[in-house]
Scaffold this active site. Structure first.
Site, PDB file in Angstrom:
ATOM      1  N   ASP A 437     -37.261 -69.886  -3.943  1.00 44.68           N
ATOM      2  CA  ASP A 437     -38.510 -70.584  -3.520  1.00 44.68           C
ATOM      3  C   ASP A 437     -38.702 -71.095  -2.149  1.00 44.68           C
ATOM      4  O   ASP A 437     -37.665 -71.837  -2.052  1.00 44.68           O
ATOM      5  CB  ASP A 437     -38.808 -71.813  -4.700  1.00 44.68           C
ATOM      6  CG  ASP A 437     -40.044 -72.355  -4.573  1.00 44.68           C
ATOM      7  OD1 ASP A 437     -41.309 -71.843  -4.650  1.00 44.68           O
ATOM      8  OD2 ASP A 437     -40.019 -73.694  -4.254  1.00 44.68           O
ATOM      9  N   GLU A 490     -38.943 -65.865  -1.128  1.00 44.46           N
ATOM     10  CA  GLU A 490     -40.670 -66.263  -1.090  1.00 44.46           C
ATOM     11  C   GLU A 490     -40.838 -66.842   0.285  1.00 44.46           C
ATOM     12  O   GLU A 490     -40.455 -68.042   0.578  1.00 44.46           O
ATOM     13  CB  GLU A 490     -40.904 -67.372  -2.136  1.00 44.46           C
ATOM     14  CG  GLU A 490     -42.660 -67.487  -2.072  1.00 44.46           C
ATOM     15  CD  GLU A 490     -42.954 -69.007  -2.293  1.00 44.46           C
ATOM     16  OE1 GLU A 490     -44.221 -69.271  -2.396  1.00 44.46           O
ATOM     17  OE2 GLU A 490     -41.832 -69.956  -2.405  1.00 44.46           O
TER      18      GLU A 490
END
Length: 785
Positions: A437, A490
């Site tokens: 993330d 990401e």
């Protein structure tokens, strides 16, 4: 009290210990062989005592213990339970001490302790030596320890035939650290830990602790502040507001996924089908009259896995499941990075879930948060009273947007903490990869900061050199240690080489989310069809760069929350247009180069914006439009699995050919996806307006009969039924740089997928292997349901 009779008793040591001022507690407490002077008179031959004396050295075993509130203490032989001595209470604080007869050889013992209301027998933890492995300690400090969860935290161990838990924590700047918990009345004086000054580690081996017992670490900072913290390496945690750590279960899980792991190891995922279903386990489906209860892991095995398999997805991606106190963080602010959240069951339940996924032929990706951590007082923030895990300077150590803290990626112990955590999920739980993330926030020192709010690196630049080095090392180590996994970033900027090898100056990830495609295409989807001709490039621009990285086309949770509305809500027009547009858009997505990811609910047209507080609106599937959309996604997945041209050449620019990327007036997009050979191909025609186009000519690679494999405007999917009766005949008329062409009917807001009839196949060898792995387990689940 006669403290002068107790050998080597340091007056005031008990008070110093209680005040956190006595560092070397193991030199005071426990069993020690001490030497004491013994004056022996020398006698004359006539038997009379002479004045001269000789000084001899006497060796004695001494036991000392600090047990506040105890009335008496006896020492018993651990082997046979025989009483060997009664200890003298030498201090009102609860310090007891005494000599063990004539023994000089240390032995294992236990203490019988009398309290005002009870009598307890305990195995004294201060009789045991350090259990630290010095090689592990060295690697931990260097940032290279891949299994720090065996060194630190609470680990079950057998030592000298005694079973217990070895507690270990890194707190280099603390004056004293104790384990407090259910087993010692949460008294910080009972289990003060052994300090290792050279590496900042504290440890203590405590026998006979119960599984699932609650505990924390009590620290006294260098400023004499008393701090209570959860264990950073805890394998399980109590729910808020207690937030205590839990002693892990001893039971081992019996894995049954060996066939899957062997299959996984042989895969080259860049050339395989990856269609991922992203799930928030707490809100995919709930139970109870008002949906107030989460599904547990067994219920998820029975309900989620068969659904994902039936829908044709190859991968399941779980949003973060490391323990997090606040439901509204969705797991992205984890406090217990090593503890599976209590919400769905224990660690054994999670392992059973992953094992069941594997036996059904389904890979499982874990969303992993290494970019930041929250400021919760029981967590990592100011862990020992100093900035230990985070940067001290807020210009490097705080995220202004999220009000969270940033790891100090340049510190070896922090690197080992994160590296080991990644290994922990892949090794102990058999996850098939990690989605990292917020990688962008890790790469840039000025991420979301104004001038003056950040510090440049040593070279004067904005790149976070320590974080870059950490990510490169992480990817290299994980790919080497766990063959067949995938590492996914990401990353929302144009950082070069995210998926390039580290030895080619890349970050070493396997895949990167294509955030540019997502933003552009959703912006296009939200436009009225009458205006889409002015924004044609929003669907075509991604083909300019989509071969530069190993991309995943992602429609994630972030796109259907915080006021953005559901995908269906984004589309203008009446219900018919909304569903038709969404089917055509999904068709374009599955035809576009790159792997696929879809957030739960998108596949059947969830109407309301996603909320973590309730279940998806499964009742919508009683209505035909939602059924049709779900069937369309299911068929897209099965087509994707059966056609290597859609996944085996994702990064080869010469395997994609636009037939027409400039037809902005009609808002029609047409292209060819090729497999390894030119004859192996699929043709996509996507119309993003409600206008039907008759006699629409497209180029064809072969002079043969073509079949209409899929048509999103079929009545089966909820469309108007406009199409080509299933068969298209090629004409020997060159068009669009191809030798053949044909006139077709393009349905309104529709997607056509065409294939040469002689090359159509049901499935490729890899999907057949995957189905074979999952057939037995899926059958069992279907029968159970």
């Amino acid at each position: 009290m006669m403290t002068q009779n107790v050998p080597h008793f340091h007056h005031g040591a008990d008070v110093a210990l209680l005040n956190g001022e006595y560092c070397d507690v193991f030199s005071l407490l426990g069993m020690h062989l001490v030497e004491t002077p013994s004056d022996t008179p020398i006698k004359n031959t006539n038997g009379k005592q002479a004045k001269a004396k000789s000084v001899q050295v006497k060796k004695q075993l001494v036991v000392r213990c600090l047990l506040p509130g105890a009335l008496s203490v006896e020492v018993l032989n651990l082997k046979d339970g025989r009483k060997l001595a009664s200890l003298e209470r030498v201090s009102e604080t609860g310090l007891f001490a005494g000599v063990i007869g004539r023994r000089v050889k240390p032995f294992l013992y236990k203490l019988r302790v009398e309290y005002p209301l009870s009598v307890e027998e305990i195995i004294d933890p201060y009789q045991f030596p350090s259990l630290l492995n010095q090689d592990d300690v060295y690697l931990f400090g260097e940032g290279h320890l891949e299994q720090a969860y065996h060194l630190l935290g609470a680990s079950w161990q057998q030592h000298q035939g005694v079973e217990g838990v070895n507690f270990c924590v890194w707190a280099p700047n603390a004056k004293r650290v104790s384990v407090v918990g259910d087993f010692n009345h949460w008294d910080g004086a009972r289990h003060v830990m052994r300090q290792h000054l050279a590496n900042g580690i504290w440890e203590i081996f405590i026998p006979h602790v119960n599984e699932q017992a609650h505990y924390k670490f009590e620290l006294i900072s260098e400023h004499c502040e008393r701090i209570e913290k959860s264990d950073p390496y805890a394998k399980a945690m109590q729910a808020a507001p207690g937030n205590a750590s839990l002693i892990p279960l001893k039971q081992e899980f019996n894995w049954q996924d060996q066939e899957w792991l062997a299959y996984r190891e042989a895969q080259q995922w860049h050339h395989q089908a990856i269609s991922t279903y992203e799930v928030h386990l707490a809100s995919w489906r709930r139970q109870g009259d008002e949906g107030e209860f989460y599904l547990n892991y067994q219920e998820l095995i029975e309900q989620l896995i068969p659904y994902v398999k039936e829908m044709g997805f190859t991968h399941l991606q779980l949003m973060p499941i490391s323990e997090y106190p606040f439901d509204g963080s969705w797991g992205y602010q984890p406090v217990g990075l090593y503890a599976p959240t209590h919400r769905f069951g224990d660690a054994l339940g999670l392992k059973a879930f992953v094992d069941a996924c594997h036996r059904a032929g389904l890979a499982v990706i874990l969303d992993w948060v290494a970019a930041h951590f929250p400021k919760d007082p029981h967590g990592l923030a100011q862990f020992d009273g100093t900035s230990l895990y985070e940067h001290q300077d807020p210009r490097r150590g705080e995220h202004p947007d999220w009000d969270t803290l940033i790891y100090n990626y340049g510190r070896g112990e922090v690197q080992s903490y994160l590296l080991s955590n990644a290994c922990y999920w892949l090794d102990e739980f058999h996850f098939d990869g990690l989605r990292i993330d917020a990688v962008s926030s890790m790469l840039y020192l000025d991420y979301s900061r104004e001038p003056g709010q950040w510090l440049p690196n040593a070279q004067g630049g904005r790149e976070n050199l320590e974080a870059i080095s950490f990510l490169q090392s992480l990817n290299q180590r994980l790919y080497q240690a766990f063959p067949g996994i995938v590492m996914i970033a990401e990353e929302s900027t144009a950082w070069p080489g995210v998926t390039k090898r580290v030895d080619e100056s890349g970050l070493g990830f396997g895949f990167k989310w294509n955030m540019g495609w997502m933003n552009d295409s959703l912006r296009y989807l939200g436009r009225d069809p009458i205006h889409r001709n002015h924004h044609h490039n929003e669907l075509t621009f991604s083909l300019m760069y989509c071969f530069s990285e190993q991309f995943i086309l992602s429609l994630s949770h972030d796109e259907v929350v915080h006021g953005k509305g559901s995908l269906l809500h984004k589309v203008p027009g009446d219900d018919w247009q909304k569903f038709a547009s969404l089917r055509a858009y999904f068709g374009f997505m599955w035809g576009h180069p790159g792997k696929k990811l879809m957030f739960m609910g998108n596949e059947f047209g969830q109407r309301d914006e996603w909320s973590h507080e309730r279940s998806l609106d499964w009742h919508l599937l009683q209505y035909a439009p939602h059924q049709g959309l779900q069937a369309w996604v299911k068929d897209l997945n099965h087509l994707y699995l059966s056609q290597p041209s859609l996944y085996s050449q994702d990064t080869q620019a010469d395997k994609f050919q636009w037939l027409d990327c400039d037809n902005d007036q009609a808002s029609v997009f047409s292209f060819v996806r090729y497999g390894e050979s030119a004859d192996e191909h699929l043709i996509f025609v996507v119309n993003m307006t409600p206008q039907v186009h008759h006699g629409f000519r497209i180029g064809l690679p072969l002079g043969t009969e073509y079949r209409e494999l899929l048509n999103s405007d079929s009545e089966y999917y909820g469309g108007s039924g406009v199409g080509n009766t299933g068969v298209i005949l090629a004409e020997e008329l060159p068009y669009q740089n191809l030798a053949y062409s044909s006139q077709i009917t393009v349905p309104p807001l529709g997607c056509l997928v065409l294939s040469s009839a002689q090359l159509t196949r049901d499935s490729d060898a890899n999907s057949a292997t995957r189905l074979a792995i999952g057939s037995a387990k899926t059958g069992e689940q279907d029968e159970a349901l």
